[in-house]
Design a protein around this motif. Structure first.
Motif, PDB file in Angstrom:
ATOM      1  N   GLY A 194       0.413  -0.854  -0.240  1.00 35.60           N
ATOM      2  CA  GLY A 194       0.308   0.009  -0.262  1.00 35.60           C
ATOM      3  C   GLY A 194       0.913   1.099  -0.316  1.00 35.60           C
ATOM      4  O   GLY A 194       1.704   1.327   1.271  1.00 35.60           O
ATOM      5  N   ASN A 195       0.487   2.393  -0.928  1.00 35.74           N
ATOM      6  CA  ASN A 195       1.340   3.599  -1.331  1.00 35.74           C
ATOM      7  C   ASN A 195       0.365   4.149  -0.231  1.00 35.74           C
ATOM      8  O   ASN A 195      -0.503   4.840  -1.455  1.00 35.74           O
ATOM      9  CB  ASN A 195       2.261   3.757  -2.732  1.00 35.74           C
ATOM     10  CG  ASN A 195       2.678   5.024  -2.900  1.00 35.74           C
ATOM     11  OD1 ASN A 195       2.424   5.243  -1.653  1.00 35.74           O
ATOM     12  ND2 ASN A 195       2.536   5.594  -3.913  1.00 35.74           N
ATOM     13  N   TRP A 196       0.634   4.864   0.695  1.00 30.55           N
ATOM     14  CA  TRP A 196      -0.315   5.843   1.372  1.00 30.55           C
ATOM     15  C   TRP A 196       0.132   7.190   0.740  1.00 30.55           C
ATOM     16  O   TRP A 196      -1.327   8.268   0.980  1.00 30.55           O
ATOM     17  CB  TRP A 196      -0.288   5.949   2.785  1.00 30.55           C
ATOM     18  CG  TRP A 196      -0.619   4.351   3.516  1.00 30.55           C
ATOM     19  CD1 TRP A 196      -1.472   3.247   2.925  1.00 30.55           C
ATOM     20  CD2 TRP A 196      -0.375   3.755   5.099  1.00 30.55           C
ATOM     21  NE1 TRP A 196      -1.932   2.228   3.389  1.00 30.55           N
ATOM     22  CE2 TRP A 196      -1.306   2.616   4.543  1.00 30.55           C
ATOM     23  CE3 TRP A 196      -0.183   4.518   5.637  1.00 30.55           C
ATOM     24  CZ2 TRP A 196      -1.390   2.056   6.269  1.00 30.55           C
ATOM     25  CZ3 TRP A 196      -0.211   3.897   6.968  1.00 30.55           C
ATOM     26  CH2 TRP A 196      -0.649   2.018   7.185  1.00 30.55           C
ATOM     27  N   GLY A 224      -1.467   0.524 -10.734  1.00 28.09           N
ATOM     28  CA  GLY A 224      -2.010   1.652 -11.638  1.00 28.09           C
ATOM     29  C   GLY A 224      -3.613   1.425 -11.871  1.00 28.09           C
ATOM     30  O   GLY A 224      -4.411   0.354 -12.733  1.00 28.09           O
ATOM     31  N   SER A 225      -4.079   1.466 -10.429  1.00 24.03           N
ATOM     32  CA  SER A 225      -6.057   1.486 -10.229  1.00 24.03           C
ATOM     33  C   SER A 225      -5.938   0.133 -10.093  1.00 24.03           C
ATOM     34  O   SER A 225      -6.892  -0.379 -10.461  1.00 24.03           O
ATOM     35  CB  SER A 225      -6.623   2.094 -11.771  1.00 24.03           C
ATOM     36  OG  SER A 225      -6.806   4.079 -11.721  1.00 24.03           O
ATOM     37  N   CYS A 226      -5.849  -0.298  -9.475  1.00 27.32           N
ATOM     38  CA  CYS A 226      -5.678  -1.877  -9.172  1.00 27.32           C
ATOM     39  C   CYS A 226      -6.829  -1.428  -7.698  1.00 27.32           C
ATOM     40  O   CYS A 226      -6.470  -0.854  -6.499  1.00 27.32           O
ATOM     41  CB  CYS A 226      -4.757  -2.544  -8.704  1.00 27.32           C
ATOM     42  SG  CYS A 226      -4.608  -4.146  -8.401  1.00 27.32           S
ATOM     43  N   GLY A 269       0.556  -6.680  -6.188  1.00 31.24           N
ATOM     44  CA  GLY A 269       0.123  -4.639  -6.853  1.00 31.24           C
ATOM     45  C   GLY A 269       1.315  -3.772  -5.518  1.00 31.24           C
ATOM     46  O   GLY A 269       1.376  -3.968  -4.708  1.00 31.24           O
ATOM     47  N   LEU A 270       1.106  -2.971  -6.957  1.00 28.59           N
ATOM     48  CA  LEU A 270       1.160  -1.572  -5.805  1.00 28.59           C
ATOM     49  C   LEU A 270      -0.267  -0.929  -5.877  1.00 28.59           C
ATOM     50  O   LEU A 270      -0.080  -0.829  -7.104  1.00 28.59           O
ATOM     51  CB  LEU A 270       2.898  -0.593  -6.320  1.00 28.59           C
ATOM     52  CG  LEU A 270       3.111   0.542  -5.555  1.00 28.59           C
ATOM     53  CD1 LEU A 270       3.382   0.289  -3.915  1.00 28.59           C
ATOM     54  CD2 LEU A 270       4.572   1.024  -5.984  1.00 28.59           C
ATOM     55  N   ILE A 271      -0.448  -0.615  -4.329  1.00 29.17           N
ATOM     56  CA  ILE A 271      -1.712  -0.019  -4.597  1.00 29.17           C
ATOM     57  C   ILE A 271      -1.694   0.763  -3.615  1.00 29.17           C
ATOM     58  O   ILE A 271      -1.581   1.247  -2.960  1.00 29.17           O
ATOM     59  CB  ILE A 271      -2.394  -0.989  -3.954  1.00 29.17           C
ATOM     60  CG1 ILE A 271      -2.455  -2.800  -4.030  1.00 29.17           C
ATOM     61  CG2 ILE A 271      -4.040  -0.859  -3.966  1.00 29.17           C
ATOM     62  CD1 ILE A 271      -2.772  -2.955  -5.421  1.00 29.17           C
ATOM     63  N   GLY A 272      -2.579   2.325  -4.532  1.00 26.17           N
ATOM     64  CA  GLY A 272      -2.680   3.801  -4.410  1.00 26.17           C
ATOM     65  C   GLY A 272      -3.652   4.018  -3.543  1.00 26.17           C
ATOM     66  O   GLY A 272      -3.774   3.428  -2.168  1.00 26.17           O
ATOM     67  N   GLY A 273      -4.901   4.359  -4.361  1.00 26.73           N
ATOM     68  CA  GLY A 273      -5.688   4.125  -3.209  1.00 26.73           C
ATOM     69  C   GLY A 273      -6.805   3.851  -2.800  1.00 26.73           C
ATOM     70  O   GLY A 273      -7.272   4.186  -1.973  1.00 26.73           O
ATOM     71  N   ALA A 274      -6.412   2.231  -3.228  1.00 30.24           N
ATOM     72  CA  ALA A 274      -7.510   1.534  -2.682  1.00 30.24           C
ATOM     73  C   ALA A 274      -6.471   0.562  -1.843  1.00 30.24           C
ATOM     74  O   ALA A 274      -7.199   0.301  -0.339  1.00 30.24           O
ATOM     75  CB  ALA A 274      -7.811   0.636  -3.697  1.00 30.24           C
TER      76      ALA A 274
END
Ligand code: PEP
Length: 251
Positions: free
Chosen positions: A8-10, A213-215, A232-237
């Motif tokens: 998770g990339n906060w 990327g929007s995963c 995955g590298l996850i931003g928003g989610a």
């Protein structure tokens, strides 16, 4: 054997109380039999606190979002890899497109940052990926090859064991547009092939390659079912505990 990893990339989100609450919720919701490596990527400011919260879980660790290219000294506001290691983080994310674009980080600067991370026994999630213009212009394969060649392909095979590659097409980050599983798989297979050419089959087979990327929880299963996508590298989610936990269980 490559590991399944969900990171998770906060980004620059969440105050201290919110960051702690999110980590608590994720840790509470994770199934006991979880075998995916899970990373929280908070701001530097809470890195130590979040890393401490993970100590009882053998599969959850903290990652920083960046580090300085310098070892120490008169660099006001910068955070060194040594400082990050002393906070008990396990990984540093390097080369995120937001850093490349907004802070003009070149492949050469990133090479130095990778060296700082390794000098402090930190593993690296190294991000690469193309713009929409590059994809439409058909230069995306060459671009990704250059990013890897100039920043990480100088590493010895034993150092490369501490690299996780994250393919993040810039056009899919935070846009809600996800690369199709075929588009993502094509690039992941290309990256794995580059690792074979640069090192060998064993190194390539042991390198986790993540998609970013929007995963989200609704598309993670489809993406992670691809042969060369190891997580995955996850931003928003990653900012929603239920969504993030669902993504970690999508293999
Ligand atoms: C990211 O920032 O690394 C990312 C993948 O963001 P998002 O999931 O929001 O597209």
């Amino acid at each position: 054997m490559r590991k399944n990893i969900v990171a998770g990339n906060w980004k620059m989100n969440l105050n201290r109380q919110e960051a702690v609450a999110l980590a608590e919720q994720v840790l509470a919701q994770l199934p006991a039999e979880n075998s995916t490596e899970i990373l929280f990527g908070p701001s530097f400011v809470y890195l130590h606190k979040i890393a401490k919260m993970c100590t009882d879980n053998t599969h959850v660790f903290a990652a920083s979002q960046d580090c300085s290219e310098h070892e120490s000294g008169a660099f006001t506001g910068e955070v060194s890899a040594n400082m990050i290691a002393s906070c008990n983080a396990k990984y540093i994310v390097l080369g995120h497109s937001e850093r490349r674009v907004n802070f003009k980080e070149s492949n050469q600067v990133l090479k130095t940052k990778v060296e700082q991370a390794f000098a402090n026994n930190l593993a690296v999630i190294f991000c690469c990926g193309e713009t929409l213009e590059q994809r439409e212009g058909g230069v995306h394969f060459d671009w990704i090859k250059l990013q890897l060649t100039e920043s990480i392909f100088h590493l010895s095979a034993s150092d490369f064991a501490n690299i996780v590659v994250a393919y993040e097409p810039i056009w899919a980050i935070g846009t809600g547009v996800t690369a199709s599983s075929e588009q993502a798989q094509e690039i992941h297979a290309f990256i794995r092939d580059l690792i074979i050419q640069q090192y060998d089959n064993d190194v390539a087979e042991n390198t986790s390659i993540l998609y970013g990327g929007s995963c989200k929880s609704t598309n993670a299963k489809e993406l992670f079912s691809q042969k060369d996508i190891d997580g995955g590298l996850i931003g928003g989610a990653s900012l929603n505990a239920t969504d993030f936990v669902a993504i970690t269980q999508s293999f």
